[in-house]
Design an enzyme around this catalytic site. Structure first.
Site, PDB file in Angstrom:
ATOM      1  N   GLU A   1       0.802  -1.227   0.000  1.00  0.00           N
ATOM      2  CA  GLU A   1       0.000   0.000   0.000  1.00  0.00           C
ATOM      3  C   GLU A   1       0.835   1.277   0.000  1.00  0.00           C
ATOM      4  OE1 GLU A   1      -4.042  -1.448   2.206  1.00  0.00           O
ATOM      5  OE2 GLU A   1      -2.302  -1.240   3.518  1.00  0.00           O
TER       6      GLU A   1
HETATM    7  C1  ACM Z   1      -1.893  -5.436   4.117  1.00  0.00           C
HETATM    8  O1  ACM Z   1      -2.953  -5.951   4.523  1.00  0.00           O
HETATM    9  N1  ACM Z   1      -1.828  -4.143   3.840  1.00  0.00           N
HETATM   10  C2  ACM Z   1      -0.685  -6.234   3.928  1.00  0.00           C
END
Ligand code: ACM
Length: 543
Positions: free
Chosen positions: A349
């Protein structure tokens, strides 16, 4: 170091559990009842069937007389390995409070509970064991201490659940006669605890470690840094912990592990044959670091500490030289504290890092991990950069993950990148069970006990060669979780299912059989004081 904070109490959930417990006529969620059980109580009757354990063993061959632990029983640790004696002491520590027996741990031969190392038995591998039970003895044989330790977990599960209580209980303490031969399907069997969104004390982490050990997991992945808190002391950048660690989601006071705390977690995990895999999430999920040191920001201005639950808004400043001083210092100090092989650098992310910057950054961060002698693990977005040789990608996609992303992971796997699988809609323990679950999140959908268990790691991702799958992980993110009781409501009963996917042969996979074996774990979890969710899909035993 623990900072004080007020706990949010999920009253409706607690009330719900109490009502459920009363209705079912079962005690034991929360504190275990004290005192011996009545004659003819739960421990009487035939011993539990050999093989009725979680994870399912490779082979269970019942036969012959049962073995009974008595006041005269000795735990015999063969050879002169201090580690075998230590496992004997651990077993005695489990059995003494409930049996009330002395159970001396001795080096001599003879009948009793025998723990033996034997280099033969190549089929047992590094972690397997054989348990033979008959009228005079129960013998656990393994090639190495980890196998003996896993065999001890099997012995625990073959005894009545009351053996887990901390006060004297009435036996008899019988183990069915026969032989269990067992070894894991995968070498990597992991659980992750997010200690960043909410901080958990050393005692809370140890409690979780003990629960993981019961199900033969062998890795504890600690998510040590995120936007909401930095949880490990770094001498060369002290404000990361002292400033960046002082809050958590919801605005409570967070906390951090001193180096000595972290060493204690590593030591305790090792004593239960778990390896700690530290994660410092980079280059996103870094607000706590950016708030602690203004120079880490491209504009030189530190943002405020963050206590919300958004993701994807923070990034290290990829072009700045100081960023790599920071990465080098942090990886060096955490690697020095960590005896295990792996170092997780996150990489998920990174929505505020351009693709070009992301690829450049991950190249440099992976090189730093290699320089300090560790194997890189990254969330599967690492496959969109250039994974170094030997790097491991952790897949956390779910049913809505696009084909292009899955194909990218499959291509990396075909090119030699090993995978740890933790699909969010199967393995994420923080996903709600259903619409009525109070805790947890639901962005990957609801994850029932059946859904969590009923998939095959070897066939999960199209185009991934079976040999590329190193194992499985059950991550537990803690945006909504503040203490052990809340951890347990989400982890149990799904965690044993992921442990079984990691350990048991594919041929044993069968939801209908599994849910019965899982149901038999209920009284044991109750005896241990584990606050598990009594999922209606599971026929919970009432031993
Ligand atoms: C995640 O759940 N951002 C690895």
């Amino acid at each position: 170091m623990r900072l004080h904070r007020t706990r949010r109490v999920a009253l409706p959930r607690l009330l719900g559990s109490l009502l459920l417990v009363t209705a079912a006529g079962i005690s034991g969620i929360g504190a275990a009842p004290e005192g011996p059980v009545a004659d003819g109580g739960p421990a009487a009757g035939p011993p539990r069937p050999l093989g009725q354990i979680v994870p399912a063993p490779v082979r269970a061959e019942p036969g012959g007389s049962p073995y009974t632990i008595t006041p005269a029983t000795r735990i015999r640790v063969g050879g002169d390995s201090g580690e075998v004696r230590r496992i004997g002491d651990y077993l005695a520590g489990v059995l003494r409070p409930s049996t009330g027996y002395a159970l001396p741990v001795t080096g001599d031969g003879g009948d009793g509970i025998r723990l033996r190392l034997d280099e033969d038995n190549p089929e047992l591998g590094a972690e397997g064991y054989r348990l033979k039970s008959g009228s005079g003895s129960v013998t656990i044989t393994a090639r190495g201490p980890a196998g003996l330790f896993h065999g001890v977990q099997t012995l625990r599960q073959l005894l009545p659940a009351a053996v887990e209580r901390k006060s004297p209980q009435k036996g008899p303490w019988k183990v069915a006669g026969g032989t269990v031969t067992d070894a894991p399907r995968y070498a990597y069997r992991s659980a992750m605890l997010d200690v960043s969104r909410h901080f958990f004390s050393v005692a809370e982490v140890k409690r979780y470690i003990d629960q993981l050990a019961l199900y033969k997991m062998n890795k504890l992945h600690l998510h040590l840094s995120d936007d909401q808190g930095w949880r490990i002391a770094i001498d060369s950048w002290p404000r990361l912990a002292t400033y960046g660690g002082q809050t958590e989601v919801g605005g409570g006071l967070g906390g951090h592990y001193t180096k000595s705390d972290y060493r204690e977690i590593v030591r305790y995990a090792a004593s239960r044959y778990l390896e700690v895999v530290p994660e410092i999430d980079l280059p996103g999920h870094t607000n706590a670091a950016l708030a602690s040191y203004a120079e880490l920001n491209c504009d030189g201005v530190a943002p405020p500490l963050y206590t919300g639950t958004q993701v994807g808004f923070s990034s290290l400043c990829v072009p700045k030289a100081v960023t790599y001083d920071f990465v080098d210092d942090v990886v060096r100090e955490v690697a020095e504290l960590t005896p295990g092989e792996y170092f997780h650098i996150g990489g998920d992310e990174a929505h505020s890092t351009s693709h070009e910057d992301y690829v450049a950054f991950m190249d440099r961060a992976q090189a730093v991990v290699g320089k300090y002698g560790k194997t890189v693990i990254g969330w599967h977005q690492l496959t969109g950069a250039t994974p170094v040789k030997g790097a491991i990608a952790q897949y956390w996609g779910y049913d809505r993950t696009g084909a292009a992303e899955r194909e990218q992971v499959a291509r990396a796997a075909a090119n030699g990148t090993k995978l740890v699988l933790s699909p969010a809609d199967r393995g994420y323990l923080d996903m709600k069970y259903d619409k009525d679950t109070e805790l947890g999140l639901s962005w990957a959908g609801y994850v029932s006990v059946e859904r969590s268990y009923d998939w095959n790691p070897a066939a999960y991702l199209d185009g991934v060669p079976q040999e590329a799958v190193l194992g499985v992980e059950a991550p537990l993110w803690s945006e909504t979780l503040t203490d052990s009781g809340e951890i347990e409501q989400m982890a149990f009963p799904r965690l044993p299912g992921i442990a079984e996917l990691g350990w048991s042969p594919a041929a044993t996979h069968d939801w209908e059989a599994y849910r019965v074996r899982l149901g038999a774990q209920g009284p044991r979890l109750s005896a241990l004081g584990v606050d598990y969710y009594r999922a209606p899909q599971v026929p919970w035993a009432t031993e």
